[in-house]
Design an enzyme around this catalytic site. Structure first.
Site, short mmCIF file in Angstrom:
data_model
loop_
_atom_site.label_atom_id
_atom_site.label_comp_id
_atom_site.label_asym_id
_atom_site.label_seq_id
_atom_site.Cartn_x
_atom_site.Cartn_y
_atom_site.Cartn_z
N ASN A 7 -126.85 -16.19 11.02
CA ASN A 7 -126.45 -17.23 10.07
C ASN A 7 -126.74 -18.57 10.74
O ASN A 7 -125.97 -19.04 11.58
CB ASN A 7 -124.95 -17.08 9.76
CG ASN A 7 -124.46 -18.11 8.75
OD1 ASN A 7 -125.20 -19.00 8.34
ND2 ASN A 7 -123.21 -17.99 8.36
N LYS A 14 -124.85 -18.48 14.22
CA LYS A 14 -123.88 -17.39 14.43
C LYS A 14 -124.64 -16.08 14.38
O LYS A 14 -125.58 -15.94 13.59
CB LYS A 14 -122.86 -17.37 13.29
CG LYS A 14 -121.79 -18.41 13.41
CD LYS A 14 -120.70 -18.12 12.36
CE LYS A 14 -120.13 -19.42 11.85
NZ LYS A 14 -119.61 -19.40 10.51
N ARG A 90 -128.64 -14.78 6.63
CA ARG A 90 -127.96 -15.44 5.51
C ARG A 90 -128.88 -16.54 4.99
O ARG A 90 -129.42 -17.34 5.77
CB ARG A 90 -126.65 -16.06 5.98
CG ARG A 90 -126.00 -16.82 4.87
CD ARG A 90 -124.74 -17.49 5.30
NE ARG A 90 -124.11 -18.10 4.14
CZ ARG A 90 -123.45 -19.24 4.19
NH1 ARG A 90 -123.31 -19.88 5.32
NH2 ARG A 90 -122.90 -19.74 3.12
N ASN A 210 -111.67 -22.24 3.54
CA ASN A 210 -111.93 -23.67 3.63
C ASN A 210 -112.73 -24.09 2.39
O ASN A 210 -112.44 -25.09 1.75
CB ASN A 210 -112.67 -23.95 4.94
CG ASN A 210 -112.81 -25.40 5.18
OD1 ASN A 210 -111.97 -26.19 4.76
ND2 ASN A 210 -113.89 -25.78 5.81
N PHE A 283 -104.83 -25.88 5.28
CA PHE A 283 -103.60 -25.63 4.53
C PHE A 283 -102.40 -25.30 5.44
O PHE A 283 -101.26 -25.48 5.04
CB PHE A 283 -103.81 -24.50 3.52
CG PHE A 283 -104.08 -25.01 2.12
CD1 PHE A 283 -103.19 -25.89 1.51
CD2 PHE A 283 -105.20 -24.61 1.42
CE1 PHE A 283 -103.43 -26.36 0.22
CE2 PHE A 283 -105.44 -25.08 0.14
CZ PHE A 283 -104.56 -25.95 -0.47
N GLU A 383 -118.85 -10.74 5.43
CA GLU A 383 -120.17 -11.11 4.91
C GLU A 383 -121.29 -10.58 5.81
O GLU A 383 -122.35 -10.19 5.32
CB GLU A 383 -120.25 -12.64 4.79
CG GLU A 383 -119.41 -13.14 3.63
CD GLU A 383 -119.04 -14.60 3.71
OE1 GLU A 383 -118.18 -14.95 4.54
OE2 GLU A 383 -119.59 -15.40 2.94
P1 ADP Z 1 -114.40 -20.76 5.82
O1 ADP Z 1 -114.47 -21.07 4.36
O2 ADP Z 1 -114.76 -21.92 6.70
O3 ADP Z 1 -115.05 -19.44 6.20
P2 ADP Z 1 -111.91 -19.36 6.26
O4 ADP Z 1 -112.14 -18.33 5.24
O5 ADP Z 1 -111.88 -18.94 7.69
O6 ADP Z 1 -112.86 -20.60 6.09
O7 ADP Z 1 -110.54 -20.08 5.90
C1 ADP Z 1 -110.05 -21.09 6.72
C2 ADP Z 1 -108.88 -21.73 6.03
O8 ADP Z 1 -107.90 -20.73 5.72
C3 ADP Z 1 -108.16 -22.74 6.91
O9 ADP Z 1 -108.69 -24.01 6.74
C4 ADP Z 1 -106.75 -22.67 6.40
O10 ADP Z 1 -106.58 -23.67 5.43
C5 ADP Z 1 -106.62 -21.35 5.72
N1 ADP Z 1 -105.64 -20.44 6.35
C6 ADP Z 1 -105.86 -19.52 7.30
N2 ADP Z 1 -104.72 -18.87 7.60
C7 ADP Z 1 -103.75 -19.39 6.80
C8 ADP Z 1 -102.36 -19.14 6.61
N3 ADP Z 1 -101.70 -18.22 7.29
N4 ADP Z 1 -101.72 -19.90 5.70
C9 ADP Z 1 -102.35 -20.83 4.97
N5 ADP Z 1 -103.66 -21.09 5.10
C10 ADP Z 1 -104.35 -20.40 6.00
#
Ligand code: ADP
Length: 399
Positions: A7, A14, A90, A210, A283, A383
């Protein structure tokens, strides 16, 4: 068969090496600051993660660093490059050209380069990564897996925007959707968990991280999704606004004297969870602030959950019903609180979760309440495995 999954970003790359006979991850890592100085994080599964500075002037250097790490004495997972049977890449935007994953050849690359116009931020690094692999890995077959491909089944009434039709014809402005590899993976896993063929299922997949998007999957096919022409549409995200009244844009540009680059930067980098809460794009920080009484943080959480709930309702209507709702990605997989708030009040649709099961983390689980008529599933996304599965399927056909 061993598949190397790549990726490539503009200054990062990555990678994962997956043994597709067992579907087990062998090693993974990240090359960062490519073209600046170079940092490597490499992890052989079962061993301690290592981090080191390694010069990487371009993506070709990075691929060489990856191969070196995979074959390095002391922690080698393969003896030489020739142990890699295929590479899966990817590729973010396949526009209207790529409706499925495909073998990379000269023709594919020509069309892939043409897609750069529509995805100037994402596609060029993917192409650089592919070219670097071609140079270093020679004739090892390579496959492109597109974030948009899963959504190529959207009907015209779902993907067209009500702009003058000529803009669709001239510039291909339409909804494409993203996160397709994740939505496809969790859809397949949901089918397996429910023990039913996908052709019999209506599933709503919620990729909440995110970046966030929700997809309506009817009979295994994506029929609607929240992201659009770009990943900016739909839900409020870490720093992206999500959907807005489009009239806000010219109004704000005039008021603040902004050019197109500046407004785009505000919508993509300064809005969303960060802009609304004023706390953070993450979050977890926003939740902590809300617990301390920060009202803007609380309204951000409430808005996100409300939007997800609305899309679940609208996609159930779009499909004429729903059999399962799937939660995945950072928030979807980890936050019991968000899941609970999202589904609260959806019992009229038959969606109800079990509070105890909802607490379990990090694995595939059915969290539906005993009397729910719609299943609610938590499925960690993968993914890279999806890319490796598609790569394996395409490469096996070559034999
Ligand atoms: P990306 O879209 O970059 O792949 P991820 O799927 O790893 O991101 O999600 C990351 C986001 O998930 C973080 O920014 C955070 O907001 C949220 N997150 C992860 N764990 C928790 C949790 N326990 N409670 C609330 N939000 C969480």
């Amino acid at each position: 068969m061993k598949v190397l999954v790549i990726n490539a970003g503009s200054s990062s790359l990555k990678y994962q090496l997956i043994d597709m006979d067992t579907e087990k991850l062998m090693a993974k890592g990240l090359c960062e600051r490519i073209g600046i100085d170079g940092k490597l994080t490499h992890e052989v599964i079962g061993m301690e993660k290592m981090k080191k500075d390694v010069p990487m002037k371009d993506h070709k250097d990075a691929i060489n660093v990856v191969l070196d790490s995979l074959t390095h004495e002391g922690y080698a997972v393969i003896s030489s490059m020739s142990d890699i049977d295929a590479v899966g890449h990817r590729f973010v935007h396949g526009a209207e050209f790529f409706k499925d994953s495909c073998l990379i050849d000269d023709e594919m690359m020509k069309v892939g380069e043409a897609c750069c116009e529509i995805a100037p931020l994402h596609n060029p690094p993917n192409i650089i990564g592919i070219n670097a692999c071609k140079e270093v890995l020679g004739s090892i077959p390579q496959v492109a897996v597109f974030d948009t491909a899963f959504h190529s089944t959207l009907p015209a009434y779902a993907y067209l925007y009500a702009l003058p039709y000529e803009y669709f014809e001239k510039y291909k402005i339409r909804k494409y959707g993203f996160h397709g590899t994740s939505h496809k993976y969790v859809t397949q896993r949901a089918g397996a968990m429910l023990g039913k063929p996908l052709s019999e299922l209506k599933i709503i997949t919620c990729h909440l991280g995110n970046g966030s998007s929700i997809t309506a999957v009817n009979g295994g096919k994506s029929v609607d999704t929240t992201m659009g022409f770009t990943p900016l549409e739909g839900l409020i995200m870490g720093t992206r606004s999500g959907s807005l009244d489009p009239a806000i844009l010219p109004y704000l540009m005039e008021k603040e004297n902004l050019d197109t680059k500046e407004i785009s930067n505000i919508l993509n980098k300064k809005s969303g969870v960060l802009g609304l809460s004023g706390v953070s794009a993450d979050f977890r920080d926003v939740e902590a602030a809300a617990n301390d009484g920060n009202e803007r943080a609380q309204v951000t959480i409430d808005q996100f959950c409300y939007q997800v709930k609305k899309y679940i309702g609208s996609f159930a209507a779009a499909m004429g019903g729903v059999d399962a709702v799937v939660f995945t990605a950072g928030i979807g997989e980890n936050s019991a609180g968000f899941r609970e708030q999202i589904v609260s009040g959806l019992d009229f649709l038959g969606i109800k979760i079990d509070a105890e099961k909802n607490k379990i983390r990090g694995k595939e689980i059915d969290i539906s309440a005993a009397d729910a008529t719609v299943k609610t599933l938590v499925i960690p996304t993968n993914e890279e495995l999806m890319i490796a599965l598609d790569t394996k399927a395409i490469v096996e056909k070559l034999k």
